[in-house]
Design a protein around this motif. Structure first.
Motif, PDB file in Angstrom:
ATOM      1  N   LYS A  61       0.889  -1.240  -0.090  1.00 19.19           N
ATOM      2  CA  LYS A  61      -0.071   0.195   0.076  1.00 19.19           C
ATOM      3  C   LYS A  61       1.066   1.255  -0.144  1.00 19.19           C
ATOM      4  O   LYS A  61       1.852   1.463   0.448  1.00 19.19           O
ATOM      5  N   THR A  82       1.373   5.301   0.471  1.00 18.12           N
ATOM      6  CA  THR A  82       1.083   6.406   1.291  1.00 18.12           C
ATOM      7  C   THR A  82       0.840   7.553   0.712  1.00 18.12           C
ATOM      8  O   THR A  82       1.867   7.839  -0.253  1.00 18.12           O
ATOM      9  N   SER A  85      -1.150  12.822   6.066  1.00 20.58           N
ATOM     10  CA  SER A  85      -0.631  11.488   5.276  1.00 20.58           C
ATOM     11  C   SER A  85      -2.290  10.644   5.293  1.00 20.58           C
ATOM     12  O   SER A  85      -2.769  10.545   6.030  1.00 20.58           O
ATOM     13  N   GLU A 145      -3.341   6.952   3.854  1.00 21.01           N
ATOM     14  CA  GLU A 145      -3.261   5.612   3.333  1.00 21.01           C
ATOM     15  C   GLU A 145      -4.367   4.446   3.486  1.00 21.01           C
ATOM     16  O   GLU A 145      -5.047   4.727   4.495  1.00 21.01           O
TER      17      GLU A 145
END
Ligand code: SAM
Length: 264
Positions: free
Chosen positions: A181, A183, A192, A194
């Motif tokens: 994944k 970010t 951020s 994610e």
């Protein structure tokens, strides 16, 4: 005096929350305020450029319905560019924030609270363009709701109208899998974003802010070709898809796609 802000409520098992109507509980005022203050509109306008304004002008658009007004970023830009703009959203809180932001920028926004699934009931008139931006369509959790919303958008457009709808590049998130994944950083490292949980029916995004506060949004991961297919199935004749506000998106994977669907 203490002001208690309502917290986000996802219950005991947040990844089971897959419901179209839940969006009104996810955009709690503290989250929205934080987002707007950290990602100031000037910086956002710089990174987006005049992509949407140029696109609408090129097509001779005059009347625009912003169906996902949020705090008003696009509506205010459209008003400033001279488009007749009506600003709708299903969240009353978002609309009041948008109205105040509009006033700060010298505009008296025409706001209407309306859920897309029943848009024609609450919003009147016919528009040259409908914009649904900021990865908003992802909040619809059933295909029936997506079809209903697109049909409502279609019906509110003039015969030669266009729908401009953007979405996150979920194909990249789904196909790369949970392990790799990515970010996303906004404002350098300040915010951020994610994906915290991913399956074919849910992407749960985690938003972390510099004061260590954390918020989440549960979203339906729209695959690009699926969104395009739905648009064509409700009657849009031509659909063009741009990547990250560019016409071509070969090579590096874009984070966002923008679909421009024409009615005739
Ligand atoms: N376009 C704005 C921006 O880019 O800053 C706001 C985007 S925000 C991610 C999504 C917005 O869509 C929220 O304001 C939410 O209230 C609205 N929304 C989500 N589902 C909706 C629905 N079914 N009907 C009406 N509005 C909806």
């Amino acid at each position: 005096m203490f002001i208690v802000h309502p917290a986000q409520k996802f219950g005991d098992n947040p990844v089971e929350v897959r419901e179209t109507g839940h969006y009104t509980e996810e955009y709690v005022p503290s989250f929205v305020e934080k987002w707007d203050s950290l990602i100031d509109w000037e910086r956002r306008a710089q990174s987006e450029g005049d992509f949407f304004i140029d696109l609408l002008r090129k097509r001779g658009v005059k009347d625009v319905l912003d169906v996902a007004t949020g705090t008003g970023f696009h509506s205010v830009r459209l008003l400033a560019a001279g488009f007749e703009t009506v600003s709708a959203d299903g969240s009353a809180e978002m609309l009041s924030a948008a109205f105040a932001n509009g006033m700060d920028h010298g505009h008296v926004m025409r706001v209407v609270q309306a859920d897309w699934r029943w848009l024609n009931r609450d919003v009147h008139g016919a528009y040259d363009a409908i914009v649904c931006l900021g990865n908003s369509f992802t909040h619809l959790f059933s295909e029936r709701d997506r079809r209903k919303a697109l049909a409502e958008f279609y019906a509110m457009l003039k015969h030669d109208g266009i729908l401009v709808l953007d979405q996150r590049n979920y194909d990249a998130i789904l196909d790369d899998g949970y392990t790799s994944k990515h970010t996303y950083y906004y404002c350098g490292e300040d915010v951020s974003v994610e994906p915290e949980y991913v399956d074919e029916g849910l992407v749960r995004m985690r938003y972390s802010f510099p004061d260590d506060s954390v918020y989440h949004l549960n979203m339906f991961p729209l695959r690009k070709d699926y969104t395009r297919r739905l648009m064509s199935e409700v009657g849009f004749q031509k659909i063009e898809t741009y990547g990250d506000f560019q016409h071509t998106y070969r090579g590096e994977q874009p984070d966002f796609f923008v679909h421009v669907a024409e009615k005739e």
